[in-house]
Design a protein around this motif. Structure first.
Motif, short mmCIF file in Angstrom:
data_model
loop_
_atom_site.label_atom_id
_atom_site.label_comp_id
_atom_site.label_asym_id
_atom_site.label_seq_id
_atom_site.Cartn_x
_atom_site.Cartn_y
_atom_site.Cartn_z
N HIS A 125 0.84 -1.21 0.00
CA HIS A 125 0.00 0.00 0.00
C HIS A 125 0.87 1.25 0.00
CE1 HIS A 125 -3.76 -2.24 0.68
NE2 HIS A 125 -3.03 -3.03 1.45
N ARG A 126 0.22 2.41 0.00
CA ARG A 126 0.94 3.67 -0.08
C ARG A 126 0.40 4.66 0.95
NH1 ARG A 126 3.46 3.53 -5.14
NH2 ARG A 126 4.02 5.73 -5.04
N LEU A 127 1.24 5.61 1.30
CA LEU A 127 0.83 6.79 2.04
C LEU A 127 1.02 7.97 1.10
CD1 LEU A 127 -0.02 8.47 4.46
CD2 LEU A 127 2.35 8.36 5.31
N LEU A 128 -0.07 8.45 0.53
CA LEU A 128 0.00 9.45 -0.53
C LEU A 128 0.87 8.91 -1.66
CD1 LEU A 128 0.29 12.67 1.69
CD2 LEU A 128 -1.76 11.63 0.69
N ALA A 129 2.01 9.55 -1.96
CA ALA A 129 2.85 9.09 -3.07
C ALA A 129 3.94 8.12 -2.63
CB ALA A 129 3.50 10.30 -3.76
N ALA A 130 4.03 7.84 -1.34
CA ALA A 130 5.13 7.01 -0.82
C ALA A 130 4.66 5.58 -0.56
CB ALA A 130 5.69 7.63 0.46
N PRO A 131 5.31 4.58 -1.16
CA PRO A 131 4.95 3.18 -0.87
C PRO A 131 5.36 2.80 0.54
CG PRO A 131 6.89 3.30 -2.31
CD PRO A 131 6.38 4.70 -2.18
N LEU A 132 4.51 2.04 1.22
CA LEU A 132 4.79 1.64 2.60
C LEU A 132 5.98 0.67 2.69
CD1 LEU A 132 1.21 1.15 4.10
CD2 LEU A 132 2.71 3.15 4.19
N GLY A 133 6.31 0.04 1.57
CA GLY A 133 7.45 -0.87 1.57
C GLY A 133 8.75 -0.18 1.20
N GLY A 134 8.69 1.10 0.85
CA GLY A 134 9.89 1.83 0.45
C GLY A 134 10.59 2.49 1.63
N ARG A 135 11.80 2.97 1.36
CA ARG A 135 12.60 3.63 2.38
C ARG A 135 12.93 5.05 1.92
NH1 ARG A 135 13.73 -1.76 2.77
NH2 ARG A 135 14.15 -2.59 4.87
N TRP A 136 13.56 5.81 2.82
CA TRP A 136 13.89 7.20 2.51
C TRP A 136 14.81 7.28 1.29
CZ3 TRP A 136 18.13 10.65 4.75
CH2 TRP A 136 17.92 11.98 4.39
N ALA A 137 15.77 6.35 1.20
CA ALA A 137 16.67 6.35 0.05
C ALA A 137 15.91 6.17 -1.25
CB ALA A 137 17.72 5.23 0.22
N ASP A 138 14.87 5.34 -1.22
CA ASP A 138 14.04 5.16 -2.41
C ASP A 138 13.32 6.45 -2.77
OD1 ASP A 138 14.75 2.43 -2.42
OD2 ASP A 138 13.15 1.97 -1.00
N ALA A 139 12.84 7.16 -1.73
CA ALA A 139 12.13 8.42 -1.97
C ALA A 139 13.07 9.47 -2.57
CB ALA A 139 11.54 8.94 -0.65
N LEU A 140 14.31 9.49 -2.10
CA LEU A 140 15.28 10.44 -2.64
C LEU A 140 15.59 10.15 -4.10
CD1 LEU A 140 17.82 10.80 0.33
CD2 LEU A 140 16.00 12.38 -0.37
N GLY A 141 15.58 8.86 -4.45
CA GLY A 141 15.85 8.49 -5.82
C GLY A 141 14.65 8.65 -6.74
N ASP A 142 13.48 8.94 -6.17
CA ASP A 142 12.26 9.08 -6.95
C ASP A 142 11.65 10.47 -6.70
OD1 ASP A 142 10.05 8.64 -8.50
OD2 ASP A 142 8.97 7.52 -6.94
N GLY A 143 12.33 11.48 -7.21
CA GLY A 143 11.80 12.83 -7.07
C GLY A 143 12.54 13.70 -6.08
N GLY A 144 13.45 13.10 -5.29
CA GLY A 144 14.23 13.89 -4.34
C GLY A 144 13.44 14.29 -3.11
N VAL A 145 14.02 15.19 -2.33
CA VAL A 145 13.43 15.60 -1.06
C VAL A 145 12.06 16.23 -1.26
CG1 VAL A 145 13.70 17.11 0.95
CG2 VAL A 145 15.68 15.89 0.02
#
Length: 238
Positions: A125-145
């Motif tokens: 599942h997701r929280l808004l645009a962030a997947p619940l299985g992802g990590r901060w490093a993944d978020a940085l690599g997908d659109g940055g901060v």
């Protein structure tokens, strides 16, 4: 573990009309709060025990001065004092230790990729645009901060920083009101106790590191549990 995962999934279904695609994230937060509420009596018991032990500290300090050169007499006197006042030396610790299995189970539930030999559906599942299985490093690599997922972490870090600052002030105040005494025995200071005392108030900020490296589902659990703990401590130890 599969039973608990199913409970969270069903809770997410109930929250679907209110939170839409983020219902699973809301379910994790609510389920964590419910578990913390269930173990709250243990926290109250730990607080009562800690307060009782703190109330005895002036008398324990007097016994240390009286039996400074007789460790065995000091130990017996301290045990007799606790028995007389019906206060267990471990009264503030055992209830807290009993909560650890529940917290470990929840962390495992929200961080493991598999549950009962099958994929952990909560992490899909997701929280808004962030997947619940992802990590901060993944978020940085997908659109940055400032990307969609990165913005979710920015909010989480802001919440954690606020809670950590609150916890820091609370710990400093608690340690000033209830200084840690070395265990009864020879009355000598414990090696390293001073360093631990100085570092302890900063422990709250280590949650920032945890949130950065664990899956978002586990980060939501950590943030919720840490926030609950800070508020609970402020209420119980006021």
């Amino acid at each position: 573990m599969s039973v608990f995962a199913s409970l969270v999934e069903r809770l997410a279904d109930l929250l679907q009309p209110l939170f839409g695609a983020s219902a699973a994230a809301a379910a994790i937060v609510l389920f964590t709060a419910l578990v913390r509420l269930l173990v709250h009596p243990l926290s109250r018991a730990a607080a009562r025990g800690q307060k009782a032990r703190t109330a005895l500290q002036p008398r324990v300090a007097e016994l240390r001065r009286k039996h400074a050169k007789a460790p065995e007499k000091l130990q017996r006197a301290v045990l007799e004092l606790h028995a007389e006042e019906k206060v267990s030396p471990l009264s503030g610790c055992l209830p807290s230790l009993c909560q650890i299995p529940a917290f470990f189970l929840l962390y495992h539930l929200f961080s493991s990729s598999t549950i009962g030999g099958q994929a952990n559906e909560l992490l899909s599942h997701r929280l808004l645009a962030a997947p619940l299985g992802g990590r901060w490093a993944d978020a940085l690599g997908d659109g940055g901060v400032l990307g969609g997922a990165g913005a979710v972490y920015v909010v989480l870090f802001a919440v954690v920083a606020g809670v950590a600052a609150f916890g820091y002030r609370l710990t400093k105040r608690t340690m000033a009101d209830r200084p840690v005494l070395p265990p009864a025995g020879d009355g000598e200071p414990v090696p390293g106790l001073g360093a631990v005392t100085k570092v302890m108030p900063f422990m709250s900020f280590f949650t920032l590191v945890t949130v950065a490296v664990v899956p978002l589902a586990a980060a939501l659990y950590v943030v919720t549990s840490t926030t609950w703990s800070a508020v609970e401590r402020a209420v119980l130890y006021r």
